[in-house]
Motif scaffolding. Structure first.
Motif, PDB file in Angstrom:
ATOM      1  N   MET A 199       0.850  -1.183   0.000  1.00 58.35           N
ATOM      2  CA  MET A 199       0.000   0.000   0.000  1.00 58.35           C
ATOM      3  C   MET A 199       0.893   1.243   0.000  1.00 58.35           C
ATOM      4  O   MET A 199       1.542   1.563   1.000  1.00 58.35           O
ATOM      5  CB  MET A 199      -0.924   0.007   1.217  1.00 58.35           C
ATOM      6  CG  MET A 199      -1.948   1.128   1.210  1.00 58.35           C
ATOM      7  SD  MET A 199      -3.116   0.999  -0.155  1.00 58.35           S
ATOM      8  CE  MET A 199      -4.012  -0.494   0.296  1.00 58.35           C
ATOM      9  N   CYS A 200       0.930   1.948  -1.143  1.00 58.03           N
ATOM     10  CA  CYS A 200       1.770   3.142  -1.262  1.00 58.03           C
ATOM     11  C   CYS A 200       1.103   4.359  -0.633  1.00 58.03           C
ATOM     12  O   CYS A 200       1.752   5.192   0.011  1.00 58.03           O
ATOM     13  CB  CYS A 200       2.064   3.423  -2.730  1.00 58.03           C
ATOM     14  SG  CYS A 200       2.898   2.069  -3.592  1.00 58.03           S
ATOM     15  N   ALA A 201      -0.195   4.498  -0.838  1.00 56.39           N
ATOM     16  CA  ALA A 201      -0.946   5.624  -0.270  1.00 56.39           C
ATOM     17  C   ALA A 201      -2.411   5.226  -0.220  1.00 56.39           C
ATOM     18  O   ALA A 201      -2.868   4.353  -0.961  1.00 56.39           O
ATOM     19  CB  ALA A 201      -0.763   6.890  -1.102  1.00 56.39           C
ATOM     20  N   ARG A 202      -3.137   5.871   0.665  1.00 61.39           N
ATOM     21  CA  ARG A 202      -4.539   5.519   0.857  1.00 61.39           C
ATOM     22  C   ARG A 202      -5.288   6.759   1.306  1.00 61.39           C
ATOM     23  O   ARG A 202      -4.869   7.448   2.231  1.00 61.39           O
ATOM     24  CB  ARG A 202      -4.642   4.414   1.913  1.00 61.39           C
ATOM     25  CG  ARG A 202      -6.043   3.939   2.227  1.00 61.39           C
ATOM     26  CD  ARG A 202      -6.022   2.975   3.408  1.00 61.39           C
ATOM     27  NE  ARG A 202      -7.332   2.398   3.600  1.00 61.39           N
ATOM     28  CZ  ARG A 202      -7.694   1.191   3.169  1.00 61.39           C
ATOM     29  NH1 ARG A 202      -6.802   0.433   2.564  1.00 61.39           N
ATOM     30  NH2 ARG A 202      -8.910   0.750   3.353  1.00 61.39           N
ATOM     31  N   THR A 203      -6.398   7.061   0.633  1.00 57.25           N
ATOM     32  CA  THR A 203      -7.270   8.160   1.042  1.00 57.25           C
ATOM     33  C   THR A 203      -8.621   7.564   1.411  1.00 57.25           C
ATOM     34  O   THR A 203      -9.266   6.915   0.581  1.00 57.25           O
ATOM     35  CB  THR A 203      -7.451   9.178  -0.096  1.00 57.25           C
ATOM     36  OG1 THR A 203      -6.171   9.699  -0.470  1.00 57.25           O
ATOM     37  CG2 THR A 203      -8.349  10.321   0.347  1.00 57.25           C
ATOM     38  N   GLU A 204      -9.028   7.757   2.652  1.00 58.30           N
ATOM     39  CA  GLU A 204     -10.264   7.139   3.122  1.00 58.30           C
ATOM     40  C   GLU A 204     -11.480   7.786   2.476  1.00 58.30           C
ATOM     41  O   GLU A 204     -11.438   8.931   2.017  1.00 58.30           O
ATOM     42  CB  GLU A 204     -10.361   7.239   4.648  1.00 58.30           C
ATOM     43  CG  GLU A 204      -9.283   6.461   5.381  1.00 58.30           C
ATOM     44  CD  GLU A 204      -9.278   4.971   5.030  1.00 58.30           C
ATOM     45  OE1 GLU A 204     -10.356   4.430   4.719  1.00 58.30           O
ATOM     46  OE2 GLU A 204      -8.193   4.358   5.059  1.00 58.30           O
ATOM     47  N   ALA A 205     -12.568   7.036   2.457  1.00 58.36           N
ATOM     48  CA  ALA A 205     -13.817   7.522   1.871  1.00 58.36           C
ATOM     49  C   ALA A 205     -14.343   8.722   2.638  1.00 58.36           C
ATOM     50  O   ALA A 205     -14.110   8.868   3.843  1.00 58.36           O
ATOM     51  CB  ALA A 205     -14.860   6.408   1.878  1.00 58.36           C
ATOM     52  N   THR A 206     -15.037   9.605   1.934  1.00 55.55           N
ATOM     53  CA  THR A 206     -15.682  10.752   2.573  1.00 55.55           C
ATOM     54  C   THR A 206     -17.187  10.552   2.518  1.00 55.55           C
ATOM     55  O   THR A 206     -17.736  10.163   1.492  1.00 55.55           O
ATOM     56  CB  THR A 206     -15.315  12.064   1.858  1.00 55.55           C
ATOM     57  OG1 THR A 206     -15.624  11.936   0.469  1.00 55.55           O
ATOM     58  CG2 THR A 206     -13.829  12.344   2.001  1.00 55.55           C
ATOM     59  N   PRO A 207     -17.905  10.793   3.594  1.00 54.27           N
ATOM     60  CA  PRO A 207     -19.341  10.524   3.630  1.00 54.27           C
ATOM     61  C   PRO A 207     -20.155  11.489   2.785  1.00 54.27           C
ATOM     62  O   PRO A 207     -21.298  11.231   2.481  1.00 54.27           O
ATOM     63  CB  PRO A 207     -19.673  10.662   5.118  1.00 54.27           C
ATOM     64  CG  PRO A 207     -18.627  11.595   5.661  1.00 54.27           C
ATOM     65  CD  PRO A 207     -17.388  11.292   4.875  1.00 54.27           C
ATOM     66  N   GLY A 208     -19.625  12.614   2.415  1.00 55.02           N
ATOM     67  CA  GLY A 208     -20.396  13.579   1.628  1.00 55.02           C
ATOM     68  C   GLY A 208     -19.805  14.965   1.791  1.00 55.02           C
ATOM     69  O   GLY A 208     -18.843  15.183   2.513  1.00 55.02           O
ATOM     70  N   GLY A 209     -20.387  15.957   1.124  1.00 57.31           N
ATOM     71  CA  GLY A 209     -19.895  17.315   1.238  1.00 57.31           C
ATOM     72  C   GLY A 209     -18.625  17.512   0.443  1.00 57.31           C
ATOM     73  O   GLY A 209     -18.457  16.984  -0.648  1.00 57.31           O
ATOM     74  N   LEU A 210     -17.669  18.259   0.994  1.00 54.78           N
ATOM     75  CA  LEU A 210     -16.434  18.585   0.287  1.00 54.78           C
ATOM     76  C   LEU A 210     -15.458  17.411   0.318  1.00 54.78           C
ATOM     77  O   LEU A 210     -15.456  16.621   1.263  1.00 54.78           O
ATOM     78  CB  LEU A 210     -15.782  19.807   0.940  1.00 54.78           C
ATOM     79  CG  LEU A 210     -16.563  21.121   0.891  1.00 54.78           C
ATOM     80  CD1 LEU A 210     -15.834  22.184   1.696  1.00 54.78           C
ATOM     81  CD2 LEU A 210     -16.772  21.570  -0.544  1.00 54.78           C
ATOM     82  N   PRO A 211     -14.626  17.299  -0.710  1.00 55.61           N
ATOM     83  CA  PRO A 211     -13.584  16.266  -0.676  1.00 55.61           C
ATOM     84  C   PRO A 211     -12.532  16.622   0.365  1.00 55.61           C
ATOM     85  O   PRO A 211     -12.416  17.779   0.800  1.00 55.61           O
ATOM     86  CB  PRO A 211     -13.010  16.314  -2.097  1.00 55.61           C
ATOM     87  CG  PRO A 211     -13.304  17.696  -2.580  1.00 55.61           C
ATOM     88  CD  PRO A 211     -14.612  18.081  -1.951  1.00 55.61           C
ATOM     89  N   SER A 212     -11.753  15.626   0.769  1.00 57.87           N
ATOM     90  CA  SER A 212     -10.654  15.880   1.698  1.00 57.87           C
ATOM     91  C   SER A 212      -9.583  16.701   0.986  1.00 57.87           C
ATOM     92  O   SER A 212      -9.558  16.803  -0.245  1.00 57.87           O
ATOM     93  CB  SER A 212     -10.059  14.563   2.179  1.00 57.87           C
ATOM     94  OG  SER A 212      -9.408  13.903   1.104  1.00 57.87           O
ATOM     95  N   ARG A 213      -8.657  17.264   1.755  1.00 55.95           N
ATOM     96  CA  ARG A 213      -7.567  18.035   1.152  1.00 55.95           C
ATOM     97  C   ARG A 213      -6.694  17.134   0.283  1.00 55.95           C
ATOM     98  O   ARG A 213      -6.214  17.550  -0.780  1.00 55.95           O
ATOM     99  CB  ARG A 213      -6.726  18.707   2.245  1.00 55.95           C
ATOM    100  CG  ARG A 213      -7.486  19.791   2.996  1.00 55.95           C
ATOM    101  CD  ARG A 213      -6.561  20.542   3.959  1.00 55.95           C
ATOM    102  NE  ARG A 213      -5.624  21.397   3.241  1.00 55.95           N
ATOM    103  CZ  ARG A 213      -5.882  22.640   2.843  1.00 55.95           C
ATOM    104  NH1 ARG A 213      -7.065  23.188   3.064  1.00 55.95           N
ATOM    105  NH2 ARG A 213      -4.954  23.347   2.217  1.00 55.95           N
ATOM    106  N   ASP A 214      -6.493  15.873   0.700  1.00 56.95           N
ATOM    107  CA  ASP A 214      -5.707  14.940  -0.110  1.00 56.95           C
ATOM    108  C   ASP A 214      -6.405  14.664  -1.439  1.00 56.95           C
ATOM    109  O   ASP A 214      -5.760  14.599  -2.496  1.00 56.95           O
ATOM    110  CB  ASP A 214      -5.477  13.635   0.650  1.00 56.95           C
ATOM    111  CG  ASP A 214      -4.419  13.774   1.733  1.00 56.95           C
ATOM    112  OD1 ASP A 214      -3.648  14.758   1.692  1.00 56.95           O
ATOM    113  OD2 ASP A 214      -4.363  12.910   2.615  1.00 56.95           O
ATOM    114  N   ASP A 215      -7.731  14.461  -1.394  1.00 56.05           N
ATOM    115  CA  ASP A 215      -8.480  14.224  -2.628  1.00 56.05           C
ATOM    116  C   ASP A 215      -8.409  15.443  -3.544  1.00 56.05           C
ATOM    117  O   ASP A 215      -8.278  15.303  -4.768  1.00 56.05           O
ATOM    118  CB  ASP A 215      -9.949  13.904  -2.316  1.00 56.05           C
ATOM    119  CG  ASP A 215     -10.152  12.456  -1.907  1.00 56.05           C
ATOM    120  OD1 ASP A 215      -9.234  11.651  -2.144  1.00 56.05           O
ATOM    121  OD2 ASP A 215     -11.204  12.130  -1.344  1.00 56.05           O
ATOM    122  N   MET A 216      -8.527  16.623  -2.962  1.00 52.17           N
ATOM    123  CA  MET A 216      -8.469  17.840  -3.767  1.00 52.17           C
ATOM    124  C   MET A 216      -7.085  18.022  -4.371  1.00 52.17           C
ATOM    125  O   MET A 216      -6.948  18.407  -5.542  1.00 52.17           O
ATOM    126  CB  MET A 216      -8.848  19.054  -2.922  1.00 52.17           C
ATOM    127  CG  MET A 216      -8.795  20.380  -3.685  1.00 52.17           C
ATOM    128  SD  MET A 216      -9.727  20.357  -5.249  1.00 52.17           S
ATOM    129  CE  MET A 216     -11.404  20.203  -4.634  1.00 52.17           C
TER     130      MET A 216
END
Length: 427
Positions: free
Chosen positions: A380-397
């Protein structure tokens, strides 16, 4: 681009057309298909290369395999073949290679996308008179270009925290407004005299979609942008596309496809997959960046020898902590191959891989998995957890901005390669 165009004689055009339709003797056909369709720097695209790719494009689009169909798709297919040669040449210049396992993964991905049994795609191509090497070449060009872009452009890509905040603020201001999950096919128009020809092809592709041809398959074979991803644009909102492209989406229903839309770079066909209000839903799955090490069992390898090879690999990677470390360490083992396909969702992985790798923590290594004559381990090199709704996380953005910026930079990179290349058309 330095470019010379030579006119073929009527006899040669006639022989070529008849050869492509299988209407001349096999010996003469073989001679003709070894002729050159285009020269790209020190390489050539043969008429055989062009014929095989046209067969694949026509098969993907459900077009009738006629002289008219081939004349219509030939210019677009030839342009894509030229671009592929440029990508592969750049990869060779930079000593970037693509492994057999990466090509096998590409084939497996096509089979999953088309809900085909594993191992059935290449026999299917052969049954249609298509040499599997033509799809291998296409996948090789796509993967090598990804490697080149990562190597040459990623180090120069810096996304600041202020930029991430600004994008999140913009999304926050757009909460509750429409956004669209879209895909596109881009047919470039190289010169004004090619406009009508390109428009006719766009209309033909639309007609084939109405008859059931998959949008993603047509994008893969014809689109000049995003074809390897099936044309997917992801979720977009106002300001992310030219107004001429965004406006039709506002009145479309999911599943609708636009007529060809002419903007300066060529004709665009848009598919609306879904729509929602910004802030609704959200990712229900984590995003995974997984590295893989393939340990191939050579023919005649005994179980004891296979175990010794695996122990050698474990010793080589024992001190690794990051995926860059694992990649370097794996290259010390002759029978090991490293692959890092990119960010993916657990649902997009084969079931056995998802069960083995999806729950790994960052930096964690999986137990070995036996697959298709090889033993594989996953990191696993990197992992961004799921977001329940609303704005994306800073990592996703950050990832979203990087992807958008990288696509623009990659297009410029390829454009510069085209401009500096010697390309001679001989058809």
């Amino acid at each position: 681009m330095t470019m010379q165009r030579t006119l073929s004689t009527f006899l040669r055009r006639t022989l070529t057309a008849l050869a492509l339709l299988g209407a001349i003797p096999a010996g003469l056909h073989a001679q003709e298909t070894q002729r050159v369709a285009a020269v790209v720097n020190e390489d050539m695209v043969s008429l055989h290369d062009l014929e095989q790719r046209m067969r694949l494009a026509i098969l993907s689009s459900n077009m009738p395999d006629t002289l008219e169909s081939r004349q219509r798709v030939a210019p677009q297919v030839l342009r894509l073949l030229i671009d592929e040669r440029l990508k592969i040449q750049e990869a060779q210049r930079l000593k970037v290679t693509v492994s057999a396992s990466e090509i096998a993964n590409g084939i497996a991905s096509i089979e999953r996308q088309n809900k085909m049994p594993r191992g059935s795609f290449e026999p299917y191509l052969k049954s249609k008179g298509i040499d599997p090497e033509t799809i291998h070449q296409q996948i090789r060009a796509e993967i090598s270009w990804v490697h080149v872009v990562r190597r040459e452009l990623v180090p120069n890509l810096h996304i600041g925290e202020e930029e991430i905040t600004a994008h999140l603020d913009l999304l926050k201001a757009n909460l509750g407004k429409p956004e669209y999950l879209a895909a596109e096919i881009v047919l470039a128009v190289e010169s004004p005299d090619k406009d009508e020809e390109t428009h006719t092809l766009a209309l033909k592709l639309l007609d084939q979609m109405k008859q059931g041809a998959p949008f993603s398959a047509l994008a893969r074979q014809f689109s000049q942008s995003g074809g390897s991803a099936g044309g997917d644009l992801g979720w977009i909102s106002n300001g992310m596309l030219d107004d001429e492209l965004m406006t039709p989406l506002e009145t479309m229903k999911p599943g609708n496809i636009t007529q060809p839309i002419r903007i300066p770079d060529g004709y665009h066909i848009l598919l609306l997959r879904d729509k929602r209000l910004a802030g609704e839903g959200g990712s229900t799955e984590p995003s995974l960046d997984i590295g893989q090490i393939f340990l191939t069992n050579l023919p005649g390898t005994t179980p004891t020898q296979a175990q010794e090879q695996f122990k050698h690999l474990k010793d080589a990677i024992a001190g690794a902590k990051t995926c860059d470390d694992y990649e370097k360490a794996s290259k010390k083992v002759p029978t090991a191959e490293w692959s890092r396909p990119g960010v993916i969702k657990p649902s997009e992985l084969p079931r056995e891989v998802s069960q083995t790798a999806a729950d790994l923590k960052v930096g964690e290594v999986s137990e070995p998995l036996e697959m298709e004559g090889s033993r594989r381990i996953f990191i696993m090199c990197a992992r961004t957890e799921a977001t329940p709704g609303g704005l994306p996380s800073r990592d996703d953005m950050r990832k979203r901005i990087e992807d958008e910026r990288m696509e623009i930079m990659a297009q410029r990179y390829l454009r510069d390669l085209r401009r500096s290349a010697f390309v001679e058309y001989r058809m």
